[in-house]
Design an enzyme around this catalytic site. Structure first.
Site, short mmCIF file in Angstrom:
data_model
loop_
_atom_site.label_atom_id
_atom_site.label_comp_id
_atom_site.label_asym_id
_atom_site.label_seq_id
_atom_site.Cartn_x
_atom_site.Cartn_y
_atom_site.Cartn_z
N TYR A 17 0.64 3.94 10.64
CA TYR A 17 0.98 2.63 9.95
C TYR A 17 1.85 1.89 10.79
O TYR A 17 1.82 0.45 10.76
CB TYR A 17 1.94 2.99 8.46
CG TYR A 17 0.80 3.25 7.61
CD1 TYR A 17 -0.20 2.88 7.07
CD2 TYR A 17 0.85 4.87 7.14
CE1 TYR A 17 -0.96 3.03 6.17
CE2 TYR A 17 -0.05 5.19 6.16
CZ TYR A 17 -1.20 4.45 5.42
OH TYR A 17 -1.70 4.87 4.60
N ARG A 69 -1.31 12.98 -6.16
CA ARG A 69 -1.37 11.66 -6.64
C ARG A 69 -1.53 11.77 -8.40
O ARG A 69 -2.30 10.97 -9.07
CB ARG A 69 -2.60 10.78 -6.20
CG ARG A 69 -2.06 10.21 -4.93
CD ARG A 69 -1.35 8.98 -5.01
NE ARG A 69 -0.75 8.65 -3.40
CZ ARG A 69 -1.52 7.63 -2.93
NH1 ARG A 69 -2.40 6.91 -3.32
NH2 ARG A 69 -1.05 7.31 -1.62
N ASP A 121 7.03 7.46 -1.78
CA ASP A 121 6.07 7.30 -0.88
C ASP A 121 6.64 7.64 0.63
O ASP A 121 7.56 7.71 0.57
CB ASP A 121 5.74 5.91 -0.93
CG ASP A 121 4.47 5.87 -0.27
OD1 ASP A 121 3.48 5.70 -0.93
OD2 ASP A 121 4.26 5.15 0.95
N ARG A 153 5.47 0.53 -14.85
CA ARG A 153 5.36 -0.19 -13.48
C ARG A 153 5.29 -1.74 -13.77
O ARG A 153 5.65 -2.33 -12.53
CB ARG A 153 4.24 0.31 -12.51
CG ARG A 153 4.80 1.82 -11.81
CD ARG A 153 5.58 1.41 -10.58
NE ARG A 153 5.37 0.15 -9.90
CZ ARG A 153 4.18 -0.12 -9.12
NH1 ARG A 153 3.76 0.75 -8.76
NH2 ARG A 153 4.19 -1.34 -8.35
N ARG A 172 -1.52 5.54 -11.08
CA ARG A 172 -2.46 4.67 -11.84
C ARG A 172 -3.33 5.11 -12.73
O ARG A 172 -3.87 4.50 -13.77
CB ARG A 172 -3.30 3.63 -10.92
CG ARG A 172 -2.22 2.53 -10.49
CD ARG A 172 -2.77 1.70 -8.95
NE ARG A 172 -3.23 2.40 -8.16
CZ ARG A 172 -3.64 2.15 -6.93
NH1 ARG A 172 -3.78 0.84 -6.83
NH2 ARG A 172 -3.69 3.05 -5.91
O1 CP3 Z 1 1.69 11.78 -7.61
C1 CP3 Z 1 1.89 11.92 -6.27
O2 CP3 Z 1 1.06 12.56 -5.47
C2 CP3 Z 1 3.26 11.61 -5.82
C3 CP3 Z 1 3.34 10.32 -5.41
C4 CP3 Z 1 2.84 9.95 -3.87
C5 CP3 Z 1 2.57 8.54 -3.64
N1 CP3 Z 1 2.43 8.25 -2.39
C6 CP3 Z 1 2.99 7.34 -4.71
C7 CP3 Z 1 2.00 6.25 -4.50
C8 CP3 Z 1 2.54 10.60 -2.57
C9 CP3 Z 1 2.67 12.07 -2.63
C10 CP3 Z 1 2.35 9.53 -1.81
C11 CP3 Z 1 2.07 9.76 -0.41
C12 CP3 Z 1 1.19 8.97 0.48
N2 CP3 Z 1 1.28 7.48 0.39
C13 CP3 Z 1 0.37 9.24 1.42
C14 CP3 Z 1 -0.17 10.58 1.63
C15 CP3 Z 1 -1.06 11.12 0.75
C16 CP3 Z 1 -2.44 10.56 0.93
O3 CP3 Z 1 -2.87 10.03 -0.35
O4 CP3 Z 1 -3.19 10.94 1.74
C17 CP3 Z 1 -0.04 7.94 2.00
C18 CP3 Z 1 -1.10 7.76 3.02
C19 CP3 Z 1 0.65 6.94 1.38
C20 CP3 Z 1 0.45 5.49 1.55
C21 CP3 Z 1 0.25 4.81 0.63
N3 CP3 Z 1 1.07 4.53 -0.44
C22 CP3 Z 1 -1.15 4.35 0.14
C23 CP3 Z 1 -2.23 4.28 1.07
C24 CP3 Z 1 -0.95 3.94 -0.99
C25 CP3 Z 1 -2.15 3.09 -1.99
C26 CP3 Z 1 -2.34 1.79 -1.86
C27 CP3 Z 1 -3.05 1.42 -3.38
O5 CP3 Z 1 -2.58 0.61 -3.94
O6 CP3 Z 1 -4.18 1.79 -3.42
C28 CP3 Z 1 0.46 3.84 -1.29
C29 CP3 Z 1 0.88 3.31 -2.69
C30 CP3 Z 1 1.21 4.27 -3.53
N4 CP3 Z 1 1.97 5.42 -3.32
C31 CP3 Z 1 0.75 4.37 -4.87
C32 CP3 Z 1 1.20 5.52 -5.60
C33 CP3 Z 1 1.18 5.82 -6.98
C34 CP3 Z 1 0.03 3.37 -5.73
C35 CP3 Z 1 0.86 2.15 -6.01
C36 CP3 Z 1 0.70 1.47 -7.10
O7 CP3 Z 1 0.87 1.99 -8.39
O8 CP3 Z 1 0.90 0.21 -7.20
#
Ligand code: CP3
Length: 373
Positions: free
Chosen positions: A167, A38, A87, A51, A42
């Site tokens: 999910y 990540r 994602d 974004r 954010r």
């Molecule tokens: O920088 C990186 O690591 C690359 C991008 C990345 C994202 N999601 C972007 C993202 C990666 C590798 C993921 C994988 C992902 N997505 C996982 C596995 C990794 C982990 O964290 O365990 C999981 C479980 C998800 C599902 C998911 N997508 C979640 C739990 C969330 C967070 C929700 C929140 O708002 O807190 C997301 C959204 C997400 N994926 C964001 C990002 C940057 C945040 C969205 C935003 O900026 O509005």
């Protein structure tokens, strides 16, 4: 034999000798490579700015935007790798599943997959229909990104079948993934069908990224820590092996080292990571991974011991310590690096993702510190 295109960064020799790829191949590096799960997202003001007005999954499917977001943390922090901005639910979306990401919450499904009938409906979409055309925005984003990255490797990633199924069955984020684990036991045949389908969908997503130019692949089984070893081995591991089989055959040749006879064929390195998976580390290696990612709950020397001292490891700075005074963080990082010596090689990372509140200057300082040791 090279199965990657000769212009692929690994096959063309641009990333094959990078610190990251060599450490993933089991060669200890004088300077430990570092990147952060990540790292895009954010915690970066430039990400928040870009974004504005675009929904998360739309941003992932806009090649120029996804590429720019991937590059932001590489430019800012000087990390040893980019991780593709996307994602884990993108392949579901591309397969026509009604899924969205709700800010602050995570993936939410229009209709959860709870019964054998639901599984039949979902899996009626043939994974083979997810072809090059469907993945075009992903491949395009990867191509733009690797052109900018030069000899810095890009890591592609995908969600493991269990984490995606958690999910799909729950319909959204859940604590213990109890409905998913119930389905596994209540209807093992429906469960197996769901897992096999999910493996092919997510495997195709991972393969598209590697073929387009990613130099490593990470499978996230973020929620596997809710499983017993027995359930993991019986009901989950076969699907993770199936997902990884989509990239396992991708190889590149490295020229013979001085004195050696032949060029060597290597596979694109595969990392497997989960949260709270201390009891599953060996099983997670055995599904077909080269490197095991460790969360912050067990020390790396103990993780390495559980892996027989022969598996390259990645991890495991506690994200909570990022916001502690620098001296505390520095001592913690040194401890992680020293424990990582137990494994043949080590890639420094966090034990889970960068918290959104993290001061990005701390991450930059951490990279400088590790590179200057
Ligand atoms: O920088 C990186 O690591 C690359 C991008 C990345 C994202 N999601 C972007 C993202 C990666 C590798 C993921 C994988 C992902 N997505 C996982 C596995 C990794 C982990 O964290 O365990 C999981 C479980 C998800 C599902 C998911 N997508 C979640 C739990 C969330 C967070 C929700 C929140 O708002 O807190 C997301 C959204 C997400 N994926 C964001 C990002 C940057 C945040 C969205 C935003 O900026 O509005």
């Amino acid at each position: 034999m090279n199965t990657l295109d000769p212009t692929h960064p690994l096959a063309a020799g641009r990333t094959a000798s990078s610190r990251l790829v060599r450490a993933y191949q089991g060669e200890r590096q004088a300077v430990t490579p570092v990147w952060f799960m990540r790292q895009a997202g954010r915690s970066l003001p430039e990400y928040r700015e870009l974004r504005v007005g675009t929904r998360m999954l739309d941003a992932c499917l806009d090649p120029a935007l996804a590429s720019e977001i991937t590059l932001q943390p590489v430019r800012r922090h000087g990390v040893d790798a980019g991780i593709f901005f996307s994602d884990i639910v993108i392949p579901l979306r591309l397969a026509g599943v009604d899924v969205d990401i709700v800010p602050g919450k995570g993936p939410v499904l229009g209709s959860p997959v709870r019964t054998a009938e639901d599984v039949d409906r979902l899996t009626a979409v043939d994974p083979a229909s997810l072809d090059a055309e469907v993945f075009a925005p992903i491949a395009e984003a990867v191509r733009i990104t690797i052109a900018e990255l030069g000899d810095t490797p890009l890591i592609g990633f995908a969600g493991a079948p269990f984490t995606l199924a958690a999910y799909l069955v729950e319909g959204g984020p859940s604590k213990d993934h109890i409905r998913a684990r119930t389905l596994m036991h209540a209807d093992p045949a429906a469960w197996a069908k769901l897992m096999a389908w999910t493996a092919d969908i997510t495997g195709a997503f991972l393969r598209a990224q590697v073929l387009a130019g990613a130099s490593a692949a990470q499978l996230f089984d973020s929620w596997a820590g809710s499983l017993s070893l027995q359930d993991y081995t019986e009901h989950v591991a076969p699907a993770s092996t199936r997902a990884l089989s989509h990239v396992r055959d991708l190889t590149y040749d490295v020229p013979a080292a001085d004195g050696a006879e032949d060029a060597q064929t290597r596979n694109v390195p595969i990392v497997h990571f989960g949260v709270g998976t201390g009891e599953l580390l060996k099983a997670m290696h055995e599904v077909g991974a080269d490197v095991v990612g460790v969360d912050y709950r067990i020390p790396l020397d103990e993780a390495s011991r559980r892996l027989g001292h022969v598996v390259p490891i990645q991890g495991n700075i506690d994200p909570a310590v990022l916001d502690a005074p620098w001296e505390v963080l520095e001592a913690h990082v040194v401890d992680v690096l020293e424990r990582g010596v137990d494994a043949p090689s080590h890639v420094l990372n966090l034990g889970h993702g960068v918290p959104p509140e993290t001061d990005p200057a701390v991450l930059t300082r951490l990279v400088e510190f590790v590179h200057s040791r």
